[in-house]
Structures are given as C-alpha cells and as structure tokens.
Scaffold this motif. Structure first.
Motif, PDB file in Angstrom:
ATOM      1  N   THR A  51      -2.952   7.709  32.350  1.00 48.61           N
ATOM      2  CA  THR A  51      -2.370   8.827  31.575  1.00 48.61           C
ATOM      3  C   THR A  51      -2.854   8.803  30.122  1.00 48.61           C
ATOM      4  O   THR A  51      -3.141   9.847  29.536  1.00 48.61           O
ATOM      5  CB  THR A  51      -0.827   8.781  31.638  1.00 48.61           C
ATOM      6  N   GLU A 116      -1.213  11.505  38.104  1.00 51.36           N
ATOM      7  CA  GLU A 116      -0.229  11.537  39.190  1.00 51.36           C
ATOM      8  C   GLU A 116      -0.795  12.313  40.381  1.00 51.36           C
ATOM      9  O   GLU A 116      -0.673  11.900  41.520  1.00 51.36           O
ATOM     10  CB  GLU A 116       1.079  12.208  38.729  1.00 51.36           C
ATOM     11  N   ARG A 184       7.046  11.309  28.425  1.00 50.82           N
ATOM     12  CA  ARG A 184       6.391  10.121  28.979  1.00 50.82           C
ATOM     13  C   ARG A 184       7.360   9.312  29.841  1.00 50.82           C
ATOM     14  O   ARG A 184       8.542   9.197  29.527  1.00 50.82           O
ATOM     15  CB  ARG A 184       5.833   9.221  27.856  1.00 50.82           C
ATOM     16  N   GLY A 185       6.845   8.771  30.899  1.00 48.85           N
ATOM     17  CA  GLY A 185       7.678   8.009  31.830  1.00 48.85           C
ATOM     18  C   GLY A 185       8.456   8.928  32.773  1.00 48.85           C
ATOM     19  O   GLY A 185       9.337   8.493  33.509  1.00 48.85           O
ATOM     20  N   SER A 187       8.010  10.394  35.591  1.00 47.57           N
ATOM     21  CA  SER A 187       8.028  10.340  37.061  1.00 47.57           C
ATOM     22  C   SER A 187       9.387   9.854  37.569  1.00 47.57           C
ATOM     23  O   SER A 187       9.791  10.189  38.684  1.00 47.57           O
ATOM     24  CB  SER A 187       6.940   9.407  37.593  1.00 47.57           C
TER      25      SER A 187
END
Ligand code: ASP
Length: 444
Positions: A51, A116, A184-185, A187
């Motif tokens: 990313t 992703e 961010r983070g 997922s």
C-alpha cells in the motif's frame, strides 16, 4: 450452518509462504465461508508495505506521469508470491492494466486500493474460491461515510449466491462512482461490514499478534494478555492507542451483536482475545481490563464564579471550538470550572492563542489557564463500577510513584478513569497503574 467471516492482515499475507498458512487456516474450518484480505504487508521490519509503494506510485504519476520504477517493485512482490505458491495464474495482464490505470487516472484512492484487489485475486485462485470485488458491494454516501442502507442488502444478496468468496478489504465505491478507501488499516472495517451483512456467528480478525495486551509492551515488560473484553472497553482502549484493530471496525459488528476474535496467523493454536457485545459479557476476575494512553494534549482551563448558574456558558465555549473547526476530546467540569482537552496538533501556528483570546472576550472568565504537553492515561474495566476503592488505589499508586495528576475525568459509565499528567510522566504513570492492578510480577 453457522458462518464465520475471517479477515487477514498484511503481515499474514506478506509472501507466498504466509498465504499458504492462511489458506490452511481458512480451509481447516468449513464454516469460514468468506475471507477479507489486506494487501501484502511487511516481510521484515524495514520492508515496505505494498500500500505504501502504491501511494508512492500515485505521487509519481501526478508529478511525472510515470510510476514504472516503483511499480516494478510491486510487480516483483506479486511475482514472487505467485511463484512461491506455484500458481498457474497470469497476473501480468492484470498488472499491466493496473499500471496503466494508475498513470492515467491519477486517483489516490483507486491506486491505494490495488494492493487489496490484486492480493484478493491471488488468494481466490489459491483457495479455488470466487472473487467478489468490494466495489460491487460496499458503498459510501456523499459525505464519504459508509452507506449501510445501500451496502448491506447488496452484500447479503451477492454473497448468498457464492458458496465461498474472497473479498478485498479497504475500499468500496464512492457516491461519485469512483473507488474510495477507508482510512489506513481499513480492511478491518471491511471485514466487520461483511460479517454484519451475512449475520456471521463470529468475525475472526487474523493478525500477527495473539490478541490485545493489558498494556503497551514497550512500557511494561510482558504485560498480561486480555482474554475477554467488551466492545465498550475496547472502544476506550483502542481510542487511546491500543491499536491491534482499527478503532472504527467495532461499529458494524457491534450493532449486530456479533463477537470478534483476534487471532494470530503464526500461532493459530493461541486462543487470542475475544471481544464480546456487552449483553454477552460477564465481568471477569480483574477489576481493570487494560491501561492505555496518548501523549500531546493541551488543556484549556476556564474558571468563573457562578458558572453553574450562567445559562449557555458551556455551549458558548464549545461554539468557539466549532467555529474554529477544532475537535475536543474531553470536557471535565466542576461547579465553577470547565476544562477543554484538545489534541495539541490542532493548536499549532497561533491557533491556541487565537482560541484563548476569543474565550477571554466572549466568555469573560475570571481565570483562564493553558496546560500544554499533557498526556492522558485511561484505566478501563467494567469491574471498576462494582469495586469500592478503585480510584483510591489508582491515585494512591500514582502518588507513591511521584506522578503529579493535573486533571481527572471519570466517565459517567464508570468504565474508565482518565488522568491527565505531564508528558514526561507518561511511562511512569502507565507502569504505576499496571503494577497496582495487575501485580508486580511483570513490572519493569
Ligand atoms: N492495506 C491498507 C493499509 O496498509 C489497509 C489494510 O491493510 O487494512 O492501510
């Protein structure tokens, strides 16, 4: 049949070897029907997450229209994953198209989401499962918030058609029809949304640690692991910096009363931390569940005689913040006093001085004082409400350790006690509280 939704983080999917471990975990339990995946993360400590490489590609395509050098590193990452997994999968045509789209679109969210997207394609091939693109089922509204009314029925309908599916985390479609990412983070949030939509029995969040610790291990040597925690406790702790799970990931599953379990991909036999909705949670033996904190706050302290009978005082104080678009974290108050606790990063370049001036003019306080370089430490636990003397123990421990408490805020839920102390006392404060409630055995 009960359904589990499992989400795997970047470290769990950083290379082919790890992806094989993940596949083994997924396939070992047939109720794991849907998997949500992150982009490949770090393989070693100074490695670069895919990313982050993608954000660099975005920057380069805006600046020069050419991101080929950085994209070659991404290509290399995916090539080695494919060869480690010994997959017959022509990823090159997807990579070529992706590189072209990144350079042409010059769109940050689209670019960032491709890690992703590509990883989910690979994991789907490895498992022999269907790939369902998040852009078809996760939607944002025009304010940029997750659009649950639109998304949940679509997810439910689409996944009902798939026996099993791999879904890329971190992104969906914005109100303008373009790809949009969570922060961010994010997922973790995607996994939580999918779990809620299919009414999963549990949301499994697989990462590289065996759950939450009762305290930051950089401050206390080998702190205890938290076995069970409620959503409310976790909200307090993760907001204050305990960051195994994205703080916003709690909300979708919490609304559906779906438990979360944090599991370690590299030690799947460990029980992990179970996060339960409050109605399914019974307080355990410990009075305190965890201690967490953050540095760098500023407190603006206002004092005015008869403040309690001056209608609208607090509203006027807060409207000054609203006008300046400044968020406050806490607002402890007394009969004639009011303190506003604000993250110092919002008060730079003269903003603090401007605020104080406006408060002086518009509120006419008798006294106004600013405390800078303040750290907040939260001691969290449902057990505190039922145990007399918890605050006496906490403040006794701080006094014995020589920590000067500058501010106290006890939430009305009796779930936490927050103390404001000097930044310089932060580590000492966390250690003293941990030692008081968890014993000396691990105190450093
Ligand atoms: N890959 C994204 C990030 O690094 C999202 C995620 O992993 O959750 O922030």
């Amino acid at each position: 049949m009960s359904v589990k939704v499992c989400k795997f983080g970047g470290t769990s999917l950083a290379d082919g070897n790890n992806i094989s471990k993940v596949a083994e975990i997924i396939l070992s339990d047939p109720s794991r029907k849907y998997a949500v995946v992150s982009a490949p993360g770090k393989r070693f400590s100074d490695d670069i997450k895919v990313t982050d490489l993608l954000y660099t590609c975005y920057k380069e395509s805006v600046e020069t229209g050419d991101c080929s050098e950085t994209f070659a590193k991404i290509r290399q990452r995916f090539h080695s994953i494919i060869s480690e997994l010994e997959l017959q999968f022509d990823i090159d045509s997807i990579l070529d198209r992706t590189e072209k789209e990144i350079e042409e679109n010059k769109d940050a969210d689209f670019t960032a989401s491709r890690g992703e997207f590509l990883n989910a394609c690979i994991v789907a091939v490895k498992l022999g499962w269907e790939f369902v693109d998040a852009k078809e089922i996760i939607f944002f509204d025009k304010n940029g918030s997750f659009d649950e009314k639109k998304s949940y029925p679509l997810i439910e309908r689409r996944l009902a058609k798939a026996k099993n599916a791999v879904i890329p985390g971190f992104y969906g479609t914005g109100a303008d029809g373009r790809i949009k990412t969570f922060s961010r983070g994010g997922s973790d949030i995607s996994g939580s949304i999918i779990a809620r939509a299919v009414n999963a029995e549990i949301y499994e969040n697989w990462t590289d640690v065996s759950g939450f610790l009762a305290c930051d291990p950089r401050i206390v040597y080998k702190p205890e692991k938290i076995e069970v925690i409620s959503f409310k406790e976790l909200r307090e702790l993760s907001y204050m910096g305990a960051n195994v799970l994205h703080a916003d990931a709690i909300f979708p599953v919490r609304k559906g009363d779906i438990p979360i379990v944090i599991k370690n991909t590299f030690r799947p036999e460990d029980a992990g931390t179970l996060i339960l909705p409050s109605k399914k949670y019974t307080p355990h033996g410990n009075i305190v569940t965890g201690v967490a904190g953050k540095k760098d706050f500023t407190v603006i302290y206002l004092e005015k005689s008869l403040m309690n009978s001056e209608i609208g005082f607090a509203r006027r104080a807060l409207s000054i913040l609203e006008r300046e678009k400044i968020n406050f974290e806490h607002m402890p108050s007394g009969i004639d006093t009011l303190s506003l606790v604000i993250e110092s990063k919002y008060l730079k370049n003269g903003t603090l001085e401007k605020l104080v001036e406006e408060m002086r003019e518009e509120l006419s306080p008798d006294y106004i004082r600013v405390l800078e370089d303040i750290a907040l430490v939260a001691t969290v636990g449902h057990g505190m409400a039922a145990n007399i003397g918890t605050s006496a123990r906490l403040f006794g421990a701080l006094s014995a350790a020589g920590v000067n408490v500058r501010m106290i805020d006890q939430g009305s839920s009796e779930l936490n006690i927050i103390v404001g102390i000097d930044n310089a006392d932060y580590e000492k404060c966390v250690r003293a509280i941990y030692k008081e409630f968890f014993g000396d055995k691990n105190g450093k």
